[in-house]
Design an enzyme around this catalytic site. Structure first.
Site, PDB file in Angstrom:
ATOM      1  N   GLY A 138     -38.849  45.387   2.118  1.00 29.47           N
ATOM      2  CA  GLY A 138     -39.139  46.744   1.099  1.00 29.47           C
ATOM      3  C   GLY A 138     -37.675  47.103   0.403  1.00 29.47           C
ATOM      4  CG  ASP A 174     -43.878  48.227  -3.137  1.00 30.24           C
ATOM      5  OD1 ASP A 174     -44.247  49.100  -2.199  1.00 30.24           O
ATOM      6  OD2 ASP A 174     -44.155  46.950  -2.721  1.00 30.24           O
TER       7      ASP A 174
HETATM    8 ZN   LIG Z   1     -47.866  46.354  -0.712  1.00 33.58          ZN
END
Ligand SMILES: [Zn+2]
Length: 446
Positions: free
Chosen positions: A337, A318
């Site tokens: 993120g 990710d």
């Molecule tokens: Zn995601």
């Protein structure tokens, strides 16, 4: 700069003959590997170096098939201030990856054959690793109508993984149709499991720490309820479901239950969910802000256990690069993120291998063979045996160093492991016969 041949053909033309001497394939017995003409030519003890071969001393190193990431955000097109196909695939190569699946939440969204072909082509031109585009499930990730799944699957990009990642396919009817649709070309729906109503305004994991900090919480049930629904839907229609970045103990239980019933579900965990907890949020450093959020120590223990016992199939990064100004903000304003490509294997080594939870043979499974299989990529994750593509990683598990995102090839610096001591170093990465990384540094094209 490479022309637009396929990566394999271009790489083979310039593939040197390499004898990797004295390494341990899969961390097992010492065997040499001879790479020639873009293939593994021979595996054995005390192999002769053919004339003109370069001999690489791999004593003490682990030899693995090149790593495959099923969950990468390359940000191009549209997010080039965070990452490009060029910088993101350099980062991937430095991390030991030879293929990445590029998520669809770009601008424009990768929801047509045209966009996925463009992304794949840019990957071929860059040449640092194979780029397999992920197609969006719904048009514009809007969750309203199905994108042209069929056209993307039939395009030159051969899309097999579809995801609205970043957003959940929340409508159960749409999710059902998507699962039904991809059966005809053996595709898979990769779900970002997050109930949008249960997470409105959420800033971090809902629990003791969120209560103390007074931040709106993101309950585990918001993830678990979608996973439970989706495994039942996948079972009902007889299709393949993949669960992105599973993060809670309850999610592990649901996947375990589903697998015991023979439901065709696979699941991934990220390096950061194997390593970090919501205690990090107390620092109010937005580098720790991520979706799904960092969870509790019990959740970390459960995902480690789930990965060790095979309930969780793979590790996926990710990798979610963000420019500095999107992260250097108040917690509630900052983007979600973390980067991960360049440190993933070090984190897996430290949390799973060095702790005795996984062998290197298991690492080959969770970071190469299985992700290649889920993505239906036959060029990756192949056995370290004669006739396989020369797509390999030579990893030295011995060095320990402080992670420094300033050294990373990624255009972004939002690494959650910055400043931590991590083990392991990329000695050599080879993609279809051509070295992409030597001693941690990118091998520039001639
Ligand atoms: Zn995601």
């Amino acid at each position: 700069m490479r022309t637009e041949n396929t990566t394999t053909a271009a790489a083979t033309a310039e593939a040197p003959t390499l004898l990797i001497r004295g390494g341990r394939p899969y961390g097992e017995d010492v065997q040499d590997l001879l790479l020639e003409g873009g293939e593994i030519r021979a595996v054995g003890t005390d192999l002769e170096a053919p004339a003109g071969a370069e001999v690489i001393d791999a004593e003490g190193c682990i030899v693995l098939p090149g790593l495959v990431d099923l969950h990468t955000h390359l940000r191009e097109p549209g997010g080039e201030e965070a990452e490009t196909v060029e910088t993101g695939t350099r980062a991937a190569a430095r991390g030991g990856f030879t293929a990445v699946h590029a998520m669809a939440n770009t601008t424009p969204v990768a929801d047509t054959a045209g966009v996925v072909e463009q992304v794949a082509r840019r990957g071929d031109v860059a040449g640092w690793c194979a780029v397999r585009p992920v197609g969006a499930v719904t048009v514009g990730l809007a969750g309203e109508r199905l994108a042209e799944l069929d056209a993307m699957a039939g395009s030159r990009a051969r899309v097999r993984v579809f995801s609205d990642d970043g957003k959940c396919v929340h409508d159960p009817v749409l999710m059902r149709r998507a699962l039904e649709y991809v059966k005809s070309f053996d595709g898979v729906i990769a779900q970002h499991a997050q109930d949008p109503r249960l997470t409105e305004g959420a800033q971090m994991h809902e629990g003791v720490v969120s209560a103390e900090l007074g931040l709106a919480g993101w309950p585990a049930v918001a993830e678990e309820s979608i996973i439970a629904r989706d495994v039942l839907l996948a079972h009902h229609v007889g299709s393949r479901l993949h669960v992105c970045h599973l993060s809670t103990a309850g999610s592990v239980d649901i996947i375990r239950w589903a697998k015991q019933r023979g439901i065709a579900v696979t699941a991934e965990v990220t390096p950061h969910h194997l390593l970090l907890t919501d205690e990090k949020v107390r620092q109010f450093d937005a580098v720790y802000k991520v979706n799904p959020p960092l969870r509790t120590a019990e959740d970390v223990a459960a995902v480690r256990e789930g990965l060790a016992d095979g309930t969780i199939d793979i590790v996926a990064t990710d990798h979610a690069p963000h420019p500095r100004d999107a992260k250097d903000r108040e917690w509630d304003q900052a983007a979600m993120g973390m980067t991960g490509l360049e440190t993933a294997l070090s984190v897996v080594q430290s949390t799973m291998v060095d702790e005795g939870r996984l062998t290197w043979r298991d690492v080959a499974r969770v970071l190469s063979e299985k992700p290649a299989e889920i993505g239906r990529d036959e060029d990756q994750g192949r056995p370290l045996a004669p006739g396989s593509p020369a797509t390999v990683l030579v990893w030295d598990p011995r060095p320990v160093r402080i992670a420094d995102p300033g050294e990373h090839a990624s255009r972004s610096r939002n690494s959650p492991v910055a400043g931590l001591e991590l083990p392991g170093a990329n000695r050599l990465t080879v993609l279809a016969g051509r070295p992409t990384v030597r001693d941690g540094a990118i091998v520039e094209h001639p």
